[in-house]
Design an enzyme around this catalytic site. Structure first.
Site, PDB file in Angstrom:
ATOM      1  N   GLU A 199      93.575  35.981  -1.614  1.00  0.00           N
ATOM      2  CA  GLU A 199      94.205  34.784  -2.161  1.00  0.00           C
ATOM      3  C   GLU A 199      93.099  33.877  -2.689  1.00  0.00           C
ATOM      4  O   GLU A 199      92.241  33.425  -1.930  1.00  0.00           O
ATOM      5  CB  GLU A 199      94.995  34.092  -1.059  1.00  0.00           C
ATOM      6  CG  GLU A 199      95.971  33.052  -1.519  1.00  0.00           C
ATOM      7  CD  GLU A 199      96.747  32.486  -0.339  1.00  0.00           C
ATOM      8  OE1 GLU A 199      96.680  31.258  -0.139  1.00  0.00           O
ATOM      9  OE2 GLU A 199      97.395  33.273   0.395  1.00  0.00           O
TER      10      GLU A 199
ATOM     11  N   ASP B  87      97.035  20.486   1.397  1.00  0.00           N
ATOM     12  CA  ASP B  87      95.851  21.021   2.054  1.00  0.00           C
ATOM     13  C   ASP B  87      95.215  20.026   3.010  1.00  0.00           C
ATOM     14  O   ASP B  87      95.215  18.818   2.781  1.00  0.00           O
ATOM     15  CB  ASP B  87      94.813  21.448   1.009  1.00  0.00           C
ATOM     16  CG  ASP B  87      95.282  22.647   0.215  1.00  0.00           C
ATOM     17  OD1 ASP B  87      95.716  23.619   0.849  1.00  0.00           O
ATOM     18  OD2 ASP B  87      95.224  22.614  -1.025  1.00  0.00           O
TER      19      ASP B  87
END
Length: 271
Positions: free
Chosen positions: A49, A60
């Protein structure tokens, strides 16, 4: 058959979960990041990824936010990320590559141009954090028309009413965010994760990868006993960041060392 389908078929035949490391493309530099990505399969990565750095990464935690800042400071762009994928494909035509990011860079690049360039670079799938199912016409459907899988996120708050629309155009695999929070937090309890995986498998008929907060070998092994794949991001990004004062080569080696340990734990979890 897509690379993602082939890889998950292989994992099923081997009776084990897959290891999906997340790395931020361009962190800490283009050359160091490309070297790391090229070496991840030999460290046990089944799928890679690649994060696309963005200035406002709302989903995040601190570790990945800082990784994105380092990458942007080093000059990483979406075009350079695609170039990195193309360089990776010169040596590896089997390991699936999935881009994870926020829609703004893709929109700015131009959707049709991006999809053509992504397919040419050997990208297999997309995870776009901030594009809900109501906006599938923006990127999801055009991506699938070009042969790219569109991986959807499901969370503990995705209820039975919402789930069908979330799963409708999902392909490749489902990414289960095991906690309601940002990357790097604690994962959910084992029973809750196992139950969620079964529910999503039944709803989508797709493999389910579990991520967010998988930081240790022990936790990775626990998740691997029920999930089809385990995603590890913040732990690897942290390892790189902590070793950076020793130089980029040391940071790469430290990240690969942790990746090998996590991969071993995941691959032997069901033995």
């Amino acid at each position: 058959m897509s690379r993602l389908k082939a890889r998950f078929d292989q994992l099923k035949a081997e009776g084990r979960a897959g290891f999906i490391p997340f790395v931020m493309a361009g962190d800490p530099s283009y050359d160091a990041s490309l070297d790391l990505i090229r070496r991840l399969p030999e460290a046990g990565a089944d799928i890679i990824e690649m994060g696309v750095p963005f200035t406002d990464p709302m989903a995040d935690g601190v570790a990945i936010q800082l990784a994105g800042q380092r990458a942007l400071k080093a000059g990483q762009t979406l075009a350079k990320t695609l170039a990195m994928a193309k360089s990776f494909r010169e040596q590896d035509d089997e390991t699936p590559l999935v881009l994870m990011g926020y829609y703004n860079p893709f929109y700015a690049y131009g959707v049709e141009r991006f999809l053509d360039d992504a397919a040419a670079a050997g990208i297999d799938g997309l995870i776009i954090v901030d594009l809900p199912p109501e906006e599938d016409a923006e990127l999801c459907l055009p991506a699938r028309a070009k042969g790219l899988d569109f991986v959807r996120l499901a969370t503990p708050t995705t209820d039975d009413e919402r789930l069908p629309s979330v799963m409708k155009n999902t392909s490749g695999f489902v990414y289960y965010v095991s906690v309601a929070g940002v990357t790097g937090g604690a994962t959910g309890e084992n029973v809750a994760v196992s139950t969620a995986v079964e529910r999503l498998q039944a709803a989508s008929n797709l493999p389910v990868a579990v991520g967010f907060g998988v930081k240790t070998e022990e936790r990775a092994a626990e998740v691997a006993r029920s999930a089809d794949a385990v995603v590890v991001g913040s732990a690897l990004v942290d390892a790189l960041a902590q070793a950076l004062p020793q130089g980029e080569a040391a940071a790469t080696n430290e990240t690969l060392s942790l990746a090998k340990r996590l991969s071993r734990a995941i691959k032997t979890a069901r033995q």
